[in-house]
Design a protein around this motif. Structure first.
Motif, PDB file in Angstrom:
ATOM      1  N   LEU A 184       3.322  12.328  -0.548  1.00 55.11           N
ATOM      2  CA  LEU A 184       3.947  11.784  -1.749  1.00 55.11           C
ATOM      3  C   LEU A 184       4.743  12.852  -2.494  1.00 55.11           C
ATOM      4  O   LEU A 184       5.820  12.589  -3.022  1.00 55.11           O
ATOM      5  N   PRO A 564       7.772   6.158   3.726  1.00 61.54           N
ATOM      6  CA  PRO A 564       6.957   6.709   2.629  1.00 61.54           C
ATOM      7  C   PRO A 564       5.975   5.688   2.073  1.00 61.54           C
ATOM      8  O   PRO A 564       6.120   4.484   2.257  1.00 61.54           O
ATOM      9  N   HIS A 565       5.004   6.206   1.352  1.00 59.38           N
ATOM     10  CA  HIS A 565       4.042   5.347   0.677  1.00 59.38           C
ATOM     11  C   HIS A 565       4.713   4.642  -0.494  1.00 59.38           C
ATOM     12  O   HIS A 565       5.758   5.057  -1.004  1.00 59.38           O
ATOM     13  N   ALA A 568       5.960   6.453  -3.649  1.00 62.24           N
ATOM     14  CA  ALA A 568       7.172   7.280  -3.588  1.00 62.24           C
ATOM     15  C   ALA A 568       8.360   6.595  -4.244  1.00 62.24           C
ATOM     16  O   ALA A 568       9.342   7.259  -4.611  1.00 62.24           O
ATOM     17  N   ALA A 621      -0.670   5.360  -5.888  1.00 60.22           N
ATOM     18  CA  ALA A 621      -0.992   6.672  -5.330  1.00 60.22           C
ATOM     19  C   ALA A 621      -2.482   6.847  -5.098  1.00 60.22           C
ATOM     20  O   ALA A 621      -2.901   7.666  -4.268  1.00 60.22           O
TER      21      ALA A 621
END
Length: 876
Positions: A184, A564-565, A568, A621
């Motif tokens: 992240l 990406p997560h 992000a 997150a």
């Protein structure tokens, strides 16, 4: 160390239990004595053992009882107070386990006292031998309860750190094969946000006084994705007064097919992404017909045919997973049938089955099948249930009534189970053959069973075909689980028959036993999210919509490890993406549906299970990440949320629930939903030594429709359309001033059912009222198409949301007199246009382009309404 020291105290009753068994006068002495049930059988057992040896064995059992009541209840209380994870302390059965352990010891002591009183008598009393039988069965049930609780509250927490670490290390290789998502930290504040535009085009940079805008694009498979692409293309056109409406929007909510396009845009415009041309302050541009992203989507519109091995590989994946899960069901049924068949011949039931005595001259009859020793245990519990039920009706205290009703329900269930096992199964084994022979057209009992199984299998196939053909309202297709149950009963009956009569057959070889056990172990070892078709589905969607860097079409698919997560994207330019899915429950919720809203967004993952503002929400997150061993995904990425939001076939389907056929979909592994961590209990996952995993029990929950977000560590998430297919309710939670609602759902033409459901749900769940007139969207008498495809309404927000009103600009994907001639001409040629079936995922290029054009036209009319156009140009 203190926990381990306490835990080893279990060795004391365990050693004594082993001594009780190994030093008994003969094998199963205690069972023979306690379950004799008649004076003759009791006396014969004592004679065989010897009176002194029988007494010695019973006194040794008393020592075991002393050790048990001294150690186990205390350990169970310690487990509840200090060792066991919170999720287990929520289980009512475990909270009562210390008492169950005490009662089990007391029942064992009573059993020994009764047995010792009878051992010295030549002719024991019938009443006492029956009392001994009743106490013994209750004692066994209590011991099973207490031992299971001991495993859950004491042994499990004691071994958890070792077992969990070993499991993760064992399957770490499987996790490494998939790759690791970008950390992240490397994505946030990276290359200037979406599309690397350096912050230009930030959709949330509008003046504070400007109306907030939200867009929602509906579900409906690739049809809805095509319409949504065209609609977003039009909403992204530049305007004389500044940036496009798309860029100005604060929120973009996607469901199912609409989520494909919305999520694909977000991934392709990811922080640090390099698809050219990039977004500008005036517009995004990704939806333009000549943009590499939109062109690639057009070329790969047959998304199920993309990816490794194309459609053939997808079908192979389906077949392999189906055979694996179906084989596991067969393995479980075989073990059940084998156990029941051997149980029929046990000393406690009918040791000389199918005869009444060892001589084999007297066949069992109905009176032999229902002796008091077999009927009494179940009848005793049923009597307890009746007394508890009467006591519940007689009390005015609501809490006490609830407790007594629960006691009555548990006692009734246990009593009925004992009656079924001790009386029903032997009777079925004895008379089942004759019954099948009686109705047999040919081939005897085996032929009749084969015929029943074959007919039911044909019905199972018919139910699946009917579901796939989208004929969801036909009642007979809701009976798929019943037909599956018939097949299961026939199979279990065959296995029971083989072992009850000690005969030969294909299921007789002992080799089947380890095969069945290993098959179930393998099923539990495979990651639950890998076992379903959700992963295959995600890959196909990602190969079409989640694209890598480049300036010319076709763009390469973005590698899984490079996506990406969710977190992000927090603060990235453009509207905030919200993917709406459904979290299923067993019981109807406050909105009347067995489902809650479940949303993924850059800032949070939320289970909308409350109406008072306390819904369970976890920052993206911090949302728990799993592994192969844990049984849930390691990375929460947009493409996975897209697949979940489009998971049409699942073991629970909300508004589209198929009754028992939902269980059939589980057995055949035709399910796209996934168990994900419950946001309400995210703290349970903080400690890797005690964090929950998606074990085999969750498959049973799916099979028997047991979903409980109030208590389960995981919630079952599937298609957003199972609850609300427009994404309108999820958008209204944000209280936008202007709502653009693109409806490309699969409603029957002119029904507007999906909009009506969304309006009703918004009123019930949010307290939001919507007034909208659809007269111009309906076909007038004598007309062939309606006047328009868009309408404006008023949104009334409640005081709890700040009050005030907003504008709803609704567009329905339908032909109207306002449409351009080209669309009307295409509709005249293709009678299905634009109402292609949601299950038609293989649109031709012409069909796709015309749907995109329809979406563009639909958004054009919506923009005109937004800008104040008061009338439409009717073509004559």
């Amino acid at each position: 160390m203190r926990r381990r020291g306490w835990g080893w105290l279990l060795a004391v009753p365990a050693v004594l239990a082993a001594l009780v068994v190994t030093t008994a006068p003969f094998t199963s002495f205690h069972q023979h004595l306690a379950l004799a049930g008649t004076p003759d059988r009791f006396a014969a057992t004592v004679v065989r053992a010897g009176r002194s040896d029988a007494r010695g064995a019973l006194w040794l059992d008393n020592l075991f009882v002393l050790a048990w009541v001294s150690v186990v209840p205390r350990l169970l209380r310690a487990g509840l107070e200090r060792w066991a994870p919170e999720r287990r302390r929520l289980v009512q059965a475990w909270r009562l386990a210390p008492r169950a352990a005490l009662f089990a010891g007391a029942a064992d002591l009573v059993q020994n006292v009764l047995a010792l009183a009878l051992v010295g008598k030549r002719q024991p009393e019938t009443g006492l031998t029956l009392a001994l039988v009743g106490v013994t069965w209750v004692m066994w049930l209590l011991f099973v309860w207490a031992i299971a609780a001991t495993l859950a509250l004491v042994v499990g927490p004691l071994l958890a750190p070792v077992l969990r670490q070993a499991g993760r290390e064992l399957f770490a290789g499987a996790d490494r094969l998939a790759g690791v998502h970008p950390p992240l930290e490397s994505m946030v504040g990276g290359a200037g946000g979406a599309g690397g535009a350096g912050g230009a085009g930030a959709g949330r940079a509008a003046a504070p006084s400007a109306p907030t805008i939200g867009i929602c694009v509906s579900g409906g498979g690739i049809r809805a994705a095509s319409v949504s692409l065209g609609a977003l293309r039009r909403l992204d056109l530049p305007r004389p007064d500044g940036a496009s409406l798309f860029v100005r929007s604060r929120w973009l909510v996607g469901v199912s097919g609409g989520g494909y396009v919305a999520g694909g845009w977000r991934i392709s415009r990811r922080p640090g992404g390099g698809i050219e041309p990039r977004a500008t302050a005036a517009r995004d541009g990704a939806f333009d017909a000549d943009h590499p992203w939109a062109r690639t989507v057009r070329e790969r519109r047959r998304f199920l045919d993309n990816g490794r091995l194309a459609l053939l590989g997808g079908l192979a994946n389906v077949a392999v997973r189906t055979l694996f899960v179906l084989g596991s069901l067969a393995a479980a049924l075989y073990l059940i049938g084998r156990g029941l068949g051997r149980g029929v011949r046990a000393r406690a039931v009918h040791p000389w089955f199918p005869y009444a005595d060892a001589a084999g001259e007297q066949p069992l009859g109905w009176r032999d099948l229902v002796p008091a020793r077999l009927v009494l245990p179940g009848a005793l519990l049923l009597g307890v249930a009746a007394v508890a039920a009467v006591a519940a009706l007689a009390t005015a205290d609501g809490a006490r009534r609830a407790v007594r009703i629960r006691i009555a329900a548990v006692a009734a269930a246990l009593g009925a189970t004992l009656v079924a096992l001790l009386v029903g199964v032997p009777a079925a084994a004895l008379y089942g053959r004759d019954a099948l022979d009686t109705v047999s057209p040919a081939g005897g009992a085996t032929g009749t069973a084969t015929l029943l199984g074959s007919l039911s299998s044909i019905g199972v196939v018919g139910a699946v075909v009917g579901v796939v053909a989208a004929q969801l309202k036909r009642r007979w297709m809701r009976l798929g689980g019943v037909l599956l149950a018939v097949v299961a009963v026939v199979f279990v009956g065959k296995v029971v028959d083989t072992f009850a009569f000690d005969g030969d057959g294909m299921w007789r070889p002992d080799a089947w036993l380890p095969i069945a056990v290993l098959w179930l172990v393998a099923l539990d070892a495979v990651a639950a999210h890998r076992l379903t078709l959700g992963g295959v589905y995600r890959k196909r969607i990602a190969a079409t919509f989640a694209l890598g860097d480049g300036a010319t079409a076709p763009l390469p698919p973005l590698r899984y490890a490079d996506e990406p997560h969710w977190a992000a994207y927090d603060g990235a330019p453009g509207p905030e993406l919200v993917i709406a899915a459904t979290a299923h429950t067993t019981r109807p919720t406050f909105c009347g549906l067995p489902a809650y809203g479940f949303t993924f967004r850059p800032g949070a993952v939320t289970l909308h299970d409350r109406t008072d503002g306390t819904s369970a929400s976890v920052p993206s997150a911090d949302y728990p990440r799993g592994s192969w061993w844990d049984g849930f995904p390691r990375g929460w990425i947009v493409s996975r949320a897209m697949a979940l939001s489009g998971a049409a076939f699942a073991s629970a389907m909300g508004r589209q629930a198929l009754g028992t056929t939902n269980s059939l979909l589980v057995a055949l592994d035709l399910r796209l939903g996934t168990w994900v961590p419950n946001p309400r209990f995210a703290h349970w996952f903080a400690d890797p030594d005690t964090s929950p995993r998606v074990h085999l029990g969750y498959l049973l929950k799916e099979m028997f429709n047991r979903y409980d977000p109030e208590r389960d560590a995981f919630v079952y998430v599937a298609d957003g359309g199972h609850r609300e297919n427009l994404g309108l309710v999820e958008l209204l939670r944000e209280r936008p001033d202007v709502v653009f609602c693109v409806d490309a759902s699969g409603d029957r033409p002119q029904s507007f059912r999906t909009l009506a459901e969304a309006i009703e749900l918004a009123r019930v769940e949010l307290g939001v009222d919507i007034d909208v007139t659809l007269d111009l969207l309906r076909v007038a008498t004598g007309a062939t198409v309606p006047l328009d495809c868009a309408a404006e309404g008023v949104v009334h927000y409640p005081a709890s949301m700040g009050g005030g009103t907003g504008r709803l600009i609704y567009g329905k994907a339908q032909l109207s007199e306002a449409a351009m001639p080209e669309l009307l001409q295409y509709g005249a040629v293709d009678a299905r246009f634009p109402d292609y079936s949601t299950l038609d995922q293989f649109l031709t290029e012409a069909e796709h382009l015309q749907l995109v054009a329809l979406g563009h036209h639909l958004a054009e009319r919506m923009v005109e309404l937004h800008d104040g156009a008061s009338s439409i140009q009717v073509r004559v």
